[in-house]
Design an enzyme around this catalytic site. Structure first.
Site, mmCIF file in Angstrom:
data_model
loop_
_atom_site.group_PDB
_atom_site.id
_atom_site.type_symbol
_atom_site.label_atom_id
_atom_site.label_comp_id
_atom_site.label_asym_id
_atom_site.label_seq_id
_atom_site.Cartn_x
_atom_site.Cartn_y
_atom_site.Cartn_z
ATOM 1 N N ASP A 190 0.252 -18.753 3.765
ATOM 2 C CA ASP A 190 0.280 -19.808 3.268
ATOM 3 C C ASP A 190 -1.195 -20.685 3.420
ATOM 4 O OD1 ASP A 190 2.312 -20.032 3.696
ATOM 5 O OD2 ASP A 190 2.694 -21.350 1.654
ATOM 6 N N ASP B 139 -5.316 -8.368 3.566
ATOM 7 C CA ASP B 139 -6.091 -8.094 2.495
ATOM 8 C C ASP B 139 -6.727 -9.442 1.725
ATOM 9 O OD1 ASP B 139 -7.465 -6.490 0.643
ATOM 10 O OD2 ASP B 139 -5.913 -5.966 -0.645
ATOM 11 N N TYR C 151 0.905 -1.330 -0.399
ATOM 12 C CA TYR C 151 -0.089 0.142 -0.237
ATOM 13 C C TYR C 151 0.905 1.351 0.079
ATOM 14 C CZ TYR C 151 -4.832 -0.821 0.067
ATOM 15 O OH TYR C 151 -6.332 -1.538 -0.213
ATOM 16 N N LYS D 144 4.787 -14.169 5.949
ATOM 17 C CA LYS D 144 4.992 -14.991 4.088
ATOM 18 C C LYS D 144 7.139 -15.351 4.746
ATOM 19 C CE LYS D 144 4.989 -17.247 0.782
ATOM 20 N NZ LYS D 144 4.812 -19.014 1.271
#
Ligand code: NAP
Length: 417
Positions: free
Chosen positions: A283, A307, A165, A232
């Site tokens: 994930d 998001d 963002y 991640k």
């Protein structure tokens, strides 16, 4: 995040221009007659706002016995602003929201491929609304794609300013991208295919820690069991991995007596009474939220992961039609329906006002009017239970009767108390 004493005490809130919400010692100071600016929104925005504001006023009056009221102040943005002022986002709108601190908005049209600046981006930047907060829970009776949608009840805190963002991107084959590629090659030996587009993913300790701290504060205040840091970091060690490490660090430094890591909690999880801090790789987290949703309560995530997770969770419990959201900083907050303008239904008094109504409930909870929030959520729950619902729910609920946006608001109002 808590409310201050009401200025009018037990007396009936007087008709008048209203008073401004304040912010002192990291707390909202909320009068009994707060001025709250609203943006109706484009397309179906006016339909859902008209319905929602009646629900809000009825809930405030009911729970406070008439001693509190909201003084709504319309501010313009989007198509209505453009028609009236020639400006999609007048400065006055930003000034009023800054002045009043807490606002609510309907959906706004975003032209594809350029056009005017986005209100959301402008507000986020100007007011430093660093947390996008999305509560996601199931409402009994709403058709959902999973077998036990009621097991999902999470509040997602998504970092709102950094990561993708930040919007630092350079077009493929542009001189800027070429310069960044050359710099990275010359200075650090990085190999990037010539002509690539380049995006920069900045994530700071400051930005990550204030987001995680807000999530932990919320978990403590609302007695939620855990905060999960989603990242991640196995691949992006310094950005996403940093988010995880900085998250654990702030949990220990600031909330050490009220939180415990999953590793330290071991098998005594339930007895500690402390908020469990854990982390999951993004994930794996998507699988976990489908397979074992009841093991998650509050989620703190960097921008992009948050998001995706927010919409995936909303879909799991029956879609975006009932998903509220708020962009919250320190002393400023703007709440909004999370769906778009649904322009094909504009002016038909047809669409579901649930998302903006629940955004209002979230807003009242944030400013410390939890009694109002509880009444609104109860009214909506019971309204869905009557099966007199808007078309989107009616078409999937066996035995349901379709009602208009305004009639659905009436049903909610009937069931507030
Ligand atoms: P959308 O407006 O969310 O509409 C997509 C579909 O979602 C609708 O056709 C409808 O489905 C369903 N839907 C949306 N709102 C609903 C409601 N209140 N009740 C029941 N069903 C609802 O998405 P879009 O068509 O992609 O976007 C339209 C405009 O909204 C675009 O300009 C976009 O940029 C803007 N937008 C704004 C925001 C925001 O301001 N926060 C967010 C997203 C999009 P059915 O047709 O199947 O009934």
């Amino acid at each position: 995040m808590t409310t201050g004493a009401g200025s009018l005490g037990d007396r009936k809130a007087r008709a008048g221009p209203g008073s401004r919400i304040g912010w002192r010692d990291d707390r909202w100071v909320v009068p009994d007659d707060p001025i709250i600016p609203f943006i109706e929104g484009d397309g179906t925005g006016p339909d859902i706002w008209r319905a929602a504001v009646r629900v809000f006023d009825a809930a405030v009056t009911t729970v406070s016995n008439g001693t509190r009221r909201v003084v709504w102040r319309e501010v313009l943005a989007g198509e209505k602003a453009f028609k009236g002022t020639g400006n999609w986002l007048p400065d006055q709108t930003l000034d009023v929201i800054r002045d009043c601190r807490v606002a609510i908005k309907g959906p706004l049209t975003t032209p594809v491929g350029g056009g005017h600046r986005s209100l959301n981006v402008a507000l986020r930047q100007i007011l430093d609304l660093y947390a996008c907060i999305r509560p996601v829970r199931y409402f009994e009776g709403v058709p959902a794609p999973v077998k036990q949608p009621g097991k999902l009840d999470v509040v997602i805190f998504r970092e709102n300013i950094e990561d993708v963002y930040a919007g630092i991107e350079y077009k493929a084959e542009s001189p800027e991208a070429a310069a960044v590629i050359a710099f990275l090659k010359d200075r650090f030996g990085a190999r990037i295919r010539p002509g690539s587009a380049i995006g920069i993913k900045p994530m700071s300790k400051f930005g990550s820690q204030r987001l995680v701290a807000k999530a932990i504060e919320y978990a403590i205040k609302t007695k939620r069991s855990s905060v999960t840091l989603v990242h991640k970091g196995n691949i992006m060690k310094f950005t996403e991995g940093g988010f995880r490490d900085w998250g654990y660090e702030i949990a220990k430094a600031r909330f050490g007596d009220q939180s415990i890591t999953e590793a330290d909690a071991g098998n005594v999880k339930r007895e500690t009474g402390k908020v469990i801090i854990k982390d999951r790789i993004a994930d794996a987290m998507f699988q976990q939220l489908v397979l074992r949703p009841d093991e998650y309560s509050v989620v703190a995530a960097p921008n992009l992961n948050g998001d995706y997770l927010s919409d995936a969770c909303a879909a799991q419990v029956g879609g975006l039609g009932l998903a509220p959201g708020g962009n919250v900083g320190d002393g400023y907050a703007v709440f909004e329906a999370t769906h778009g303008t649904a322009p094909k239904y504009a002016g038909q008094d047809k669409v579901n006002p649930g998302s903006v109504i629940l955004s209002g409930a979230q807003m009242f909870e944030e400013i410390g009017w939890s009694d109002v929030a509880v009444a609104i959520v109860r009214g909506l729950e019971r309204a869905i239970g009557t099966k007199r619902v808007t078309y989107d729910l009616a078409r999937q609920m066996p035995g349901a009767t379709e009602v208009s946006t305004s009639s659905f608001a009436d049903v909610i109002i009937e069931h507030l108390a």
